[in-house]
Design an enzyme around this catalytic site. Structure first.
Site, PDB file in Angstrom:
ATOM      1  N   LYS A  79       0.802  -1.216  -0.147  1.00 50.25           N
ATOM      2  CA  LYS A  79       0.010  -0.090   0.076  1.00 50.25           C
ATOM      3  C   LYS A  79       0.821   1.270   0.030  1.00 50.25           C
ATOM      4  O   LYS A  79       0.287   2.227  -0.159  1.00 50.25           O
ATOM      5  CB  LYS A  79      -1.086  -0.061   1.082  1.00 50.25           C
ATOM      6  CG  LYS A  79      -0.490   0.184   2.670  1.00 50.25           C
ATOM      7  CD  LYS A  79      -1.517   0.193   3.586  1.00 50.25           C
ATOM      8  CE  LYS A  79      -0.937   0.520   4.977  1.00 50.25           C
ATOM      9  NZ  LYS A  79      -0.996   1.857   5.326  1.00 50.25           N
ATOM     10  N   ASP A  80       2.169   1.078   0.237  1.00 46.82           N
ATOM     11  CA  ASP A  80       3.128   2.397   0.179  1.00 46.82           C
ATOM     12  C   ASP A  80       3.441   2.651  -1.241  1.00 46.82           C
ATOM     13  O   ASP A  80       4.126   3.581  -1.571  1.00 46.82           O
ATOM     14  CB  ASP A  80       4.403   2.053   1.067  1.00 46.82           C
ATOM     15  CG  ASP A  80       3.930   2.343   2.550  1.00 46.82           C
ATOM     16  OD1 ASP A  80       3.002   2.463   2.966  1.00 46.82           O
ATOM     17  OD2 ASP A  80       4.868   1.719   3.083  1.00 46.82           O
ATOM     18  N   ARG A 127      -7.753   8.129   5.512  1.00 43.15           N
ATOM     19  CA  ARG A 127      -8.900   7.279   5.439  1.00 43.15           C
ATOM     20  C   ARG A 127      -9.542   6.942   6.716  1.00 43.15           C
ATOM     21  O   ARG A 127     -10.762   6.546   6.720  1.00 43.15           O
ATOM     22  CB  ARG A 127      -8.348   5.931   4.755  1.00 43.15           C
ATOM     23  CG  ARG A 127      -9.071   4.873   4.514  1.00 43.15           C
ATOM     24  CD  ARG A 127      -8.423   3.296   4.112  1.00 43.15           C
ATOM     25  NE  ARG A 127      -7.326   3.052   5.046  1.00 43.15           N
ATOM     26  CZ  ARG A 127      -7.646   2.446   6.215  1.00 43.15           C
ATOM     27  NH1 ARG A 127      -8.791   2.044   6.474  1.00 43.15           N
ATOM     28  NH2 ARG A 127      -6.403   2.080   6.904  1.00 43.15           N
ATOM     29  N   ARG A 128      -8.696   6.468   7.475  1.00 43.98           N
ATOM     30  CA  ARG A 128      -9.307   5.898   9.102  1.00 43.98           C
ATOM     31  C   ARG A 128      -9.750   7.061   9.717  1.00 43.98           C
ATOM     32  O   ARG A 128     -11.060   7.124  10.272  1.00 43.98           O
ATOM     33  CB  ARG A 128      -8.251   5.498   9.800  1.00 43.98           C
ATOM     34  CG  ARG A 128      -7.574   4.105   9.359  1.00 43.98           C
ATOM     35  CD  ARG A 128      -6.463   3.478  10.435  1.00 43.98           C
ATOM     36  NE  ARG A 128      -5.868   2.452   9.694  1.00 43.98           N
ATOM     37  CZ  ARG A 128      -4.545   2.191   9.704  1.00 43.98           C
ATOM     38  NH1 ARG A 128      -3.495   3.183  10.156  1.00 43.98           N
ATOM     39  NH2 ARG A 128      -3.968   1.193   9.198  1.00 43.98           N
ATOM     40  N   ARG A 145       1.809   9.760  13.949  1.00 46.44           N
ATOM     41  CA  ARG A 145       2.728   8.906  12.990  1.00 46.44           C
ATOM     42  C   ARG A 145       3.791   8.219  14.058  1.00 46.44           C
ATOM     43  O   ARG A 145       3.833   8.653  15.422  1.00 46.44           O
ATOM     44  CB  ARG A 145       3.227   9.781  11.944  1.00 46.44           C
ATOM     45  CG  ARG A 145       4.291  10.926  12.402  1.00 46.44           C
ATOM     46  CD  ARG A 145       4.958  11.151  11.198  1.00 46.44           C
ATOM     47  NE  ARG A 145       5.827   9.910  10.771  1.00 46.44           N
ATOM     48  CZ  ARG A 145       6.775  10.142   9.710  1.00 46.44           C
ATOM     49  NH1 ARG A 145       7.173  11.095   9.394  1.00 46.44           N
ATOM     50  NH2 ARG A 145       7.342   9.128   9.338  1.00 46.44           N
ATOM     51  N   ARG A 151       3.424   4.185  18.388  1.00 44.03           N
ATOM     52  CA  ARG A 151       2.040   4.527  18.240  1.00 44.03           C
ATOM     53  C   ARG A 151       1.452   3.773  19.487  1.00 44.03           C
ATOM     54  O   ARG A 151       0.253   4.071  20.163  1.00 44.03           O
ATOM     55  CB  ARG A 151       1.354   4.060  17.201  1.00 44.03           C
ATOM     56  CG  ARG A 151       2.024   4.909  15.939  1.00 44.03           C
ATOM     57  CD  ARG A 151       1.166   4.335  14.633  1.00 44.03           C
ATOM     58  NE  ARG A 151       2.024   5.341  13.559  1.00 44.03           N
ATOM     59  CZ  ARG A 151       1.569   5.267  12.376  1.00 44.03           C
ATOM     60  NH1 ARG A 151       0.263   5.344  12.179  1.00 44.03           N
ATOM     61  NH2 ARG A 151       2.095   5.915  11.512  1.00 44.03           N
ATOM     62  N   CYS A 240      -2.479  11.841  -1.845  1.00 43.45           N
ATOM     63  CA  CYS A 240      -2.020  11.482  -0.722  1.00 43.45           C
ATOM     64  C   CYS A 240      -3.294  12.072   0.621  1.00 43.45           C
ATOM     65  O   CYS A 240      -3.328  11.450   1.587  1.00 43.45           O
ATOM     66  CB  CYS A 240      -0.699  12.182  -0.284  1.00 43.45           C
ATOM     67  SG  CYS A 240      -0.545  13.920  -0.330  1.00 43.45           S
TER      68      CYS A 240
END
Length: 322
Positions: A79-80, A127-128, A145, A151, A240
């Protein structure tokens, strides 16, 4: 003994773990030794928010090393990767995909529904963030991040300042931290990022011997799902800062295997939420993604994407899997 293959990887705990797993699988399948070569990327050096780092920031240094011949292959969190193909490079294998769903890690073992209004929940993906807002749970969503341990420390460490965080389940499983998950989020609540949970094993396209060698790691169902999801993303030309989600599942149909693809475009504040689905055969994976994107655009997805800017054709960046 054969000369070890040089596998380029980022130096984070997650990147090293997933690269090591690919290296072990390749050696087990072919007998060829593999050594890990750490490559520092621009994303690793920056402290900027993930969605402001730019397209491909976690993969460009690895691709530069491939092109220069200082490494033989690289492992990326799929996904990157930008949706545009890289010149002279080839995705030689997509290993079996880990569970692509998102995971909640919350204090006191709570689920998402058990978090009281006003709870502070952290995540690095727009997205989240958009989907959390769309749920209407009156949560305070905080952009964060850092690597997985950083995290998690925001919730379970001595200096915890958040009530919960949302991370990719696949990353937690790969580093052996699935035990901290308090809820694996149903895609009906939180649709994953395109290609989440999947890895891409990349090499130079003219290294025909290595292309053939790496094919042993390729998992056709995982590749088909990722192709469908990324075709949707590329057709939307999402950048992005566009909250786009997609999740393809393969299942046995009446006439053979079928792909069931769900896609969504959500405004950052969650006020607009377009969700559609489409089915087809694995052979038509790319066309399924393109067609579903076209349907979303017909319903006004482009106006949602335009709210936060547009990165241009064939580009995307959701940030590191972590």
């Amino acid at each position: 003994m054969s000369t070890p293959l040089r596998l380029g990887t980022r130096g984070s705990t997650l990147a090293m773990a997933q690269s090591g797993q690919v290296a072990d699988a390749l050696t087990a399948a072919t007998g060829r030794p593999v050594e890990l070569v750490e490559v520092v990327t621009a994303g690793d050096r920056s402290s900027a928010p993930v969605h402001r780092l730019g397209v491909g920031v976690f993969v460009s240094a690895l691709r530069d090393a491939l092109t220069a011949g200082t490494i033989d292959l690289a492992v990326h969190s799929y996904k990157d990767l930008p949706t545009a193909d890289a010149p002279d490079l080839h995705i030689a294998a997509v290993p079996p995909r880990q569970d692509p769903r998102d995971a909640l890690i919350a204090r006191d073992g709570r689920t998402l529904a058990e978090l009281p209004p006003g709870s502070r929940i952290g995540t690095g993906a727009l997205r989240r963030i958009a989907q959390l807002h769309a749920l209407g749970l009156q949560l305070e969503v905080t952009p964060i991040r850092g690597n997985i341990d950083t995290r998690l420390g925001r919730v379970v460490g001595p200096d915890a300042d958040l009530d919960a965080v949302v991370l990719a389940r696949a990353g937690l499983v790969r580093i052996g931290r699935a035990d901290v998950i308090t809820e694996t989020l149903d895609p009906m609540l939180m649709l994953p990022a395109p290609a989440q949970g999947a890895l891409a094993v990349e090499c130079r396209s003219d290294d025909h011997e290595l292309v053939e060698l790496l094919a042993v790691l390729d998992h056709a169902p995982s590749r088909a799902a990722v192709v469908a999801e990324r075709a949707l993303l590329a057709t939307l030309e999402a950048g992005c800062s566009a909250p786009v989600a997609a999740y393809a599942e393969l299942a046995e149909g009446e006439t053979g295997d079928e792909i069931y693809l769900r896609g969504a475009v959500i405004s950052p504040d969650g006020s607009r939420d377009l969700r559609l689905s489409r089915t087809g055969t694995p052979a038509d994976a790319a066309e399924i993604g393109k067609a579903l994107a076209a349907e979303l655009l017909e319903l006004g997805a482009d106006s949602i994407l335009g709210q936060e800017g547009h990165a241009g054709p064939g580009t995307q960046q959701f940030g590191s899997t972590e």
